[in-house]
Design a protein around this motif. Structure first.
Motif, PDB file in Angstrom:
ATOM      1  N   HIS A 193      -8.425  -1.921  -3.378  1.00  0.00           N
ATOM      2  CA  HIS A 193      -7.358  -1.119  -2.780  1.00  0.00           C
ATOM      3  C   HIS A 193      -6.023  -1.372  -3.470  1.00  0.00           C
ATOM      4  CE1 HIS A 193     -10.226  -0.381   0.465  1.00  0.00           C
ATOM      5  NE2 HIS A 193      -9.467   0.655   0.755  1.00  0.00           N
ATOM      6  N   LEU A 194      -5.787  -2.599  -3.865  1.00  0.00           N
ATOM      7  CA  LEU A 194      -4.556  -2.916  -4.597  1.00  0.00           C
ATOM      8  C   LEU A 194      -4.522  -2.179  -5.932  1.00  0.00           C
ATOM      9  CD1 LEU A 194      -2.081  -4.738  -4.161  1.00  0.00           C
ATOM     10  CD2 LEU A 194      -3.245  -6.476  -5.491  1.00  0.00           C
ATOM     11  N   PHE A 195      -5.637  -2.146  -6.640  1.00  0.00           N
ATOM     12  CA  PHE A 195      -5.710  -1.422  -7.913  1.00  0.00           C
ATOM     13  C   PHE A 195      -5.527   0.088  -7.695  1.00  0.00           C
ATOM     14  CE2 PHE A 195      -8.238   0.789 -11.181  1.00  0.00           C
ATOM     15  CZ  PHE A 195      -7.530   0.383 -12.304  1.00  0.00           C
ATOM     16  N   ALA A 196      -6.151   0.630  -6.652  1.00  0.00           N
ATOM     17  CA  ALA A 196      -6.003   2.054  -6.352  1.00  0.00           C
ATOM     18  C   ALA A 196      -4.544   2.389  -6.032  1.00  0.00           C
ATOM     19  CB  ALA A 196      -6.911   2.445  -5.195  1.00  0.00           C
ATOM     20  N   PHE A 197      -3.868   1.512  -5.298  1.00  0.00           N
ATOM     21  CA  PHE A 197      -2.455   1.731  -5.007  1.00  0.00           C
ATOM     22  C   PHE A 197      -1.622   1.705  -6.288  1.00  0.00           C
ATOM     23  CE2 PHE A 197       1.737  -0.164  -4.155  1.00  0.00           C
ATOM     24  CZ  PHE A 197       2.282   0.872  -3.392  1.00  0.00           C
ATOM     25  N   PHE A 198      -1.934   0.794  -7.191  1.00  0.00           N
ATOM     26  CA  PHE A 198      -1.203   0.716  -8.451  1.00  0.00           C
ATOM     27  C   PHE A 198      -1.382   1.990  -9.272  1.00  0.00           C
ATOM     28  CE2 PHE A 198      -1.266  -0.495 -12.999  1.00  0.00           C
ATOM     29  CZ  PHE A 198       0.074  -0.828 -13.133  1.00  0.00           C
ATOM     30  N   VAL A 199      -2.610   2.498  -9.355  1.00  0.00           N
ATOM     31  CA  VAL A 199      -2.853   3.739 -10.099  1.00  0.00           C
ATOM     32  C   VAL A 199      -2.131   4.908  -9.432  1.00  0.00           C
ATOM     33  CG1 VAL A 199      -4.651   5.386 -10.777  1.00  0.00           C
ATOM     34  CG2 VAL A 199      -5.033   2.939 -11.061  1.00  0.00           C
ATOM     35  N   TYR A 200      -2.176   4.966  -8.103  1.00  0.00           N
ATOM     36  CA  TYR A 200      -1.464   6.010  -7.364  1.00  0.00           C
ATOM     37  C   TYR A 200       0.035   5.920  -7.636  1.00  0.00           C
ATOM     38  CZ  TYR A 200       0.583   8.491  -3.412  1.00  0.00           C
ATOM     39  OH  TYR A 200       1.337   9.328  -2.638  1.00  0.00           O
ATOM     40  N   LEU A 201       0.575   4.719  -7.646  1.00  0.00           N
ATOM     41  CA  LEU A 201       1.998   4.518  -7.914  1.00  0.00           C
ATOM     42  C   LEU A 201       2.348   4.984  -9.319  1.00  0.00           C
ATOM     43  CD1 LEU A 201       4.576   3.325  -6.638  1.00  0.00           C
ATOM     44  CD2 LEU A 201       3.988   1.171  -7.744  1.00  0.00           C
ATOM     45  N   LEU A 202       1.484   4.719 -10.290  1.00  0.00           N
ATOM     46  CA  LEU A 202       1.739   5.200 -11.649  1.00  0.00           C
ATOM     47  C   LEU A 202       1.806   6.723 -11.705  1.00  0.00           C
ATOM     48  CD1 LEU A 202      -0.512   2.892 -13.861  1.00  0.00           C
ATOM     49  CD2 LEU A 202       1.970   2.855 -13.641  1.00  0.00           C
ATOM     50  N   PHE A 203       0.912   7.403 -11.006  1.00  0.00           N
ATOM     51  CA  PHE A 203       0.938   8.865 -10.993  1.00  0.00           C
ATOM     52  C   PHE A 203       2.190   9.394 -10.282  1.00  0.00           C
ATOM     53  CE2 PHE A 203      -3.561   8.627 -12.064  1.00  0.00           C
ATOM     54  CZ  PHE A 203      -3.675   9.690 -12.950  1.00  0.00           C
ATOM     55  N   VAL A 204       2.584   8.770  -9.189  1.00  0.00           N
ATOM     56  CA  VAL A 204       3.770   9.225  -8.455  1.00  0.00           C
ATOM     57  C   VAL A 204       5.010   9.032  -9.319  1.00  0.00           C
ATOM     58  CG1 VAL A 204       5.265   8.708  -6.484  1.00  0.00           C
ATOM     59  CG2 VAL A 204       2.800   8.888  -6.167  1.00  0.00           C
ATOM     60  N   LEU A 205       5.161   7.866  -9.905  1.00  0.00           N
ATOM     61  CA  LEU A 205       6.345   7.607 -10.736  1.00  0.00           C
ATOM     62  C   LEU A 205       6.318   8.437 -12.011  1.00  0.00           C
ATOM     63  CD1 LEU A 205       6.707   3.747 -10.318  1.00  0.00           C
ATOM     64  CD2 LEU A 205       8.015   5.558  -9.197  1.00  0.00           C
ATOM     65  N   GLY A 206       5.131   8.649 -12.580  1.00  0.00           N
ATOM     66  CA  GLY A 206       5.029   9.475 -13.779  1.00  0.00           C
ATOM     67  C   GLY A 206       5.339  10.937 -13.482  1.00  0.00           C
ATOM     68  N   GLY A 207       4.986  11.414 -12.317  1.00  0.00           N
ATOM     69  CA  GLY A 207       5.272  12.802 -11.945  1.00  0.00           C
ATOM     70  C   GLY A 207       6.751  13.042 -11.687  1.00  0.00           C
ATOM     71  N   GLN A 208       7.484  12.024 -11.302  1.00  0.00           N
ATOM     72  CA  GLN A 208       8.919  12.170 -11.040  1.00  0.00           C
ATOM     73  C   GLN A 208       9.721  12.218 -12.324  1.00  0.00           C
ATOM     74  OE1 GLN A 208      10.044   8.942  -8.494  1.00  0.00           O
ATOM     75  NE2 GLN A 208       9.109   9.861  -6.667  1.00  0.00           N
ATOM     76  N   ASN A 209       9.169  11.712 -13.420  1.00  0.00           N
ATOM     77  CA  ASN A 209       9.914  11.666 -14.688  1.00  0.00           C
ATOM     78  C   ASN A 209       9.816  12.960 -15.468  1.00  0.00           C
ATOM     79  OD1 ASN A 209      10.852   9.089 -14.299  1.00  0.00           O
ATOM     80  ND2 ASN A 209       9.102   8.123 -15.313  1.00  0.00           N
TER      81      ASN A 209
END
Length: 60
Positions: free
Chosen positions: A43-59
């Protein structure tokens, strides 16, 4: 001396038959610890990948 009948046996001489004892008989303690650790890390890894997509989409 006559042998004891089941009703005459002292209480508490047999092994515990509680929920934990039955659960431990089916699943070893190490397996449960690994399962919880893998679920937590997964779950920690899934959250990290999700966070990368969210932050990447904002840029963009």
């Amino acid at each position: 001396m006559s042998p004891l009948s089941p009703a005459d046996e002292p209480v508490g001489t047999d092994k515990p038959v509680g929920v934990r004892a039955r659960f431990e008989a089916k699943f070893p303690r190490g397996l449960i610890i690994r399962l919880i650790a893998y679920l937590f890390v997964g779950h920690l890894f899934a959250f990290f990948v999700y966070l990368l997509f969210v932050l990447g989409g904002q840029n963009q």
